[in-house]
Design a protein around this motif. Structure first.
Motif, PDB file in Angstrom:
ATOM      1  N   VAL A  28       0.865  -1.184   0.000  1.00  0.00           N
ATOM      2  CA  VAL A  28       0.000   0.000   0.000  1.00  0.00           C
ATOM      3  C   VAL A  28       0.895   1.225   0.000  1.00  0.00           C
ATOM      4  O   VAL A  28       1.888   1.270   0.729  1.00  0.00           O
ATOM      5  CB  VAL A  28      -0.929   0.019   1.240  1.00  0.00           C
ATOM      6  N   ASN A  29       0.544   2.207  -0.812  1.00  0.00           N
ATOM      7  CA  ASN A  29       1.302   3.454  -0.891  1.00  0.00           C
ATOM      8  C   ASN A  29       0.442   4.615  -0.393  1.00  0.00           C
ATOM      9  O   ASN A  29      -0.782   4.607  -0.555  1.00  0.00           O
ATOM     10  CB  ASN A  29       1.739   3.720  -2.335  1.00  0.00           C
ATOM     11  N   PHE A  30       1.106   5.615   0.183  1.00  0.00           N
ATOM     12  CA  PHE A  30       0.439   6.827   0.656  1.00  0.00           C
ATOM     13  C   PHE A  30       1.124   8.037   0.037  1.00  0.00           C
ATOM     14  O   PHE A  30       2.360   8.127   0.059  1.00  0.00           O
ATOM     15  CB  PHE A  30       0.513   6.943   2.184  1.00  0.00           C
ATOM     16  N   ALA A  92      -1.008   9.415  12.638  1.00  0.00           N
ATOM     17  CA  ALA A  92       0.118   9.163  11.727  1.00  0.00           C
ATOM     18  C   ALA A  92      -0.148   9.840  10.392  1.00  0.00           C
ATOM     19  O   ALA A  92      -1.282   9.848   9.908  1.00  0.00           O
ATOM     20  CB  ALA A  92       0.325   7.666  11.523  1.00  0.00           C
ATOM     21  N   GLU A  93       0.922  10.418   9.829  1.00  0.00           N
ATOM     22  CA  GLU A  93       0.814  11.120   8.553  1.00  0.00           C
ATOM     23  C   GLU A  93       2.032  10.818   7.687  1.00  0.00           C
ATOM     24  O   GLU A  93       3.155  10.721   8.193  1.00  0.00           O
ATOM     25  CB  GLU A  93       0.728  12.628   8.797  1.00  0.00           C
ATOM     26  N   ALA A  94       1.793  10.676   6.388  1.00  0.00           N
ATOM     27  CA  ALA A  94       2.885  10.482   5.434  1.00  0.00           C
ATOM     28  C   ALA A  94       3.532  11.847   5.173  1.00  0.00           C
ATOM     29  O   ALA A  94       2.895  12.741   4.639  1.00  0.00           O
ATOM     30  CB  ALA A  94       2.353   9.888   4.133  1.00  0.00           C
ATOM     31  N   THR A  96       6.350  12.214   3.386  1.00  0.00           N
ATOM     32  CA  THR A  96       6.879  12.090   2.031  1.00  0.00           C
ATOM     33  C   THR A  96       6.006  11.035   1.355  1.00  0.00           C
ATOM     34  O   THR A  96       5.196  10.396   2.039  1.00  0.00           O
ATOM     35  CB  THR A  96       8.343  11.599   2.042  1.00  0.00           C
ATOM     36  N   PRO A  97       6.164  10.798   0.073  1.00  0.00           N
ATOM     37  CA  PRO A  97       5.501   9.618  -0.484  1.00  0.00           C
ATOM     38  C   PRO A  97       6.003   8.384   0.274  1.00  0.00           C
ATOM     39  O   PRO A  97       7.200   8.252   0.524  1.00  0.00           O
ATOM     40  CB  PRO A  97       5.955   9.614  -1.939  1.00  0.00           C
ATOM     41  N   VAL A  98       5.081   7.520   0.684  1.00  0.00           N
ATOM     42  CA  VAL A  98       5.431   6.375   1.526  1.00  0.00           C
ATOM     43  C   VAL A  98       4.944   5.092   0.874  1.00  0.00           C
ATOM     44  O   VAL A  98       3.797   5.007   0.429  1.00  0.00           O
ATOM     45  CB  VAL A  98       4.802   6.517   2.935  1.00  0.00           C
ATOM     46  N   ARG A  99       5.837   4.123   0.830  1.00  0.00           N
ATOM     47  CA  ARG A  99       5.488   2.769   0.389  1.00  0.00           C
ATOM     48  C   ARG A  99       5.528   1.880   1.622  1.00  0.00           C
ATOM     49  O   ARG A  99       6.473   1.948   2.411  1.00  0.00           O
ATOM     50  CB  ARG A  99       6.478   2.281  -0.664  1.00  0.00           C
ATOM     51  N   THR A 100       4.485   1.068   1.800  1.00  0.00           N
ATOM     52  CA  THR A 100       4.398   0.219   2.990  1.00  0.00           C
ATOM     53  C   THR A 100       3.956  -1.186   2.629  1.00  0.00           C
ATOM     54  O   THR A 100       3.460  -1.449   1.541  1.00  0.00           O
ATOM     55  CB  THR A 100       3.355   0.756   4.005  1.00  0.00           C
ATOM     56  N   TYR A 101       4.135  -2.060   3.608  1.00  0.00           N
ATOM     57  CA  TYR A 101       3.445  -3.337   3.641  1.00  0.00           C
ATOM     58  C   TYR A 101       2.325  -3.148   4.654  1.00  0.00           C
ATOM     59  O   TYR A 101       2.569  -2.694   5.779  1.00  0.00           O
ATOM     60  CB  TYR A 101       4.366  -4.470   4.109  1.00  0.00           C
TER      61      TYR A 101
END
Length: 154
Positions: A28-30, A92-94, A96-101
């Motif tokens: 999931v990306n934010f 919680a806030e992104a 920067t662009p964030v890539r997650t599991y």
């Protein structure tokens, strides 16, 4: 050069436990500026940062939320999913662009109950993360609101 951290998944969980956990993952990306969760919301997921920066914050009446900690690659976003009543204690806030599991919390809790070795290892990791975050919150709030900051020896 990055410093090893006991709160990063690679240092905190044995390889077999990481593999078991990753079987439940979805990517999931934010986008930058996305609010991932707010204090008091339903804690039904957790994330491990792949890349980018997520900030944890606490609301402060009459002011902007106070940032407690910044999280990066390999770090756990969200601990409230493990403890009833399963509601977020922070926001919680992104940043920067964030890539997650991303993981479904109920599925992770079921795996923890079914496999006691996995459950123990994951529970210890979350405990380490919570201890670290409690200290980070203490220091940050002292810096913001104590008369002499966290360096005060009164």
């Amino acid at each position: 050069m990055s410093t090893p951290s006991p709160t990063r998944i690679s240092e905190a969980l044995p390889a077999d436990c990481r593999s078991r956990l990753m079987e439940l993952a979805r990517e999931v990306n934010f986008a930058e500026g996305t609010r991932i969760f707010r204090e008091g919301g339903r804690a039904d997921r957790l994330w491990i940062v792949r890349s980018g920066t997520v900030t944890l914050d606490v609301p402060v009446p009459g002011r902007r939320a106070a940032v407690i900690e910044s999280l990066g690659a390999g770090q756990l976003v969200g601990c409230s999913w493990l403890f009833k009543p399963y509601s977020w204690r922070l926001g919680a806030e992104a940043m920067t662009p964030v890539r997650t599991y991303e993981f479904d919390a109920a599925g992770v809790r079921m795996l923890m109950d079914a496999d006691t070795a996995f459950g123990s290892a994951l529970g210890h990791w979350v405990g380490q993360v919570l201890a670290h975050r409690l200290q980070a919150a203490r220091v940050r709030l002292l810096d913001l609101y104590a008369p002499y900051g966290s360096g005060s020896f009164l």
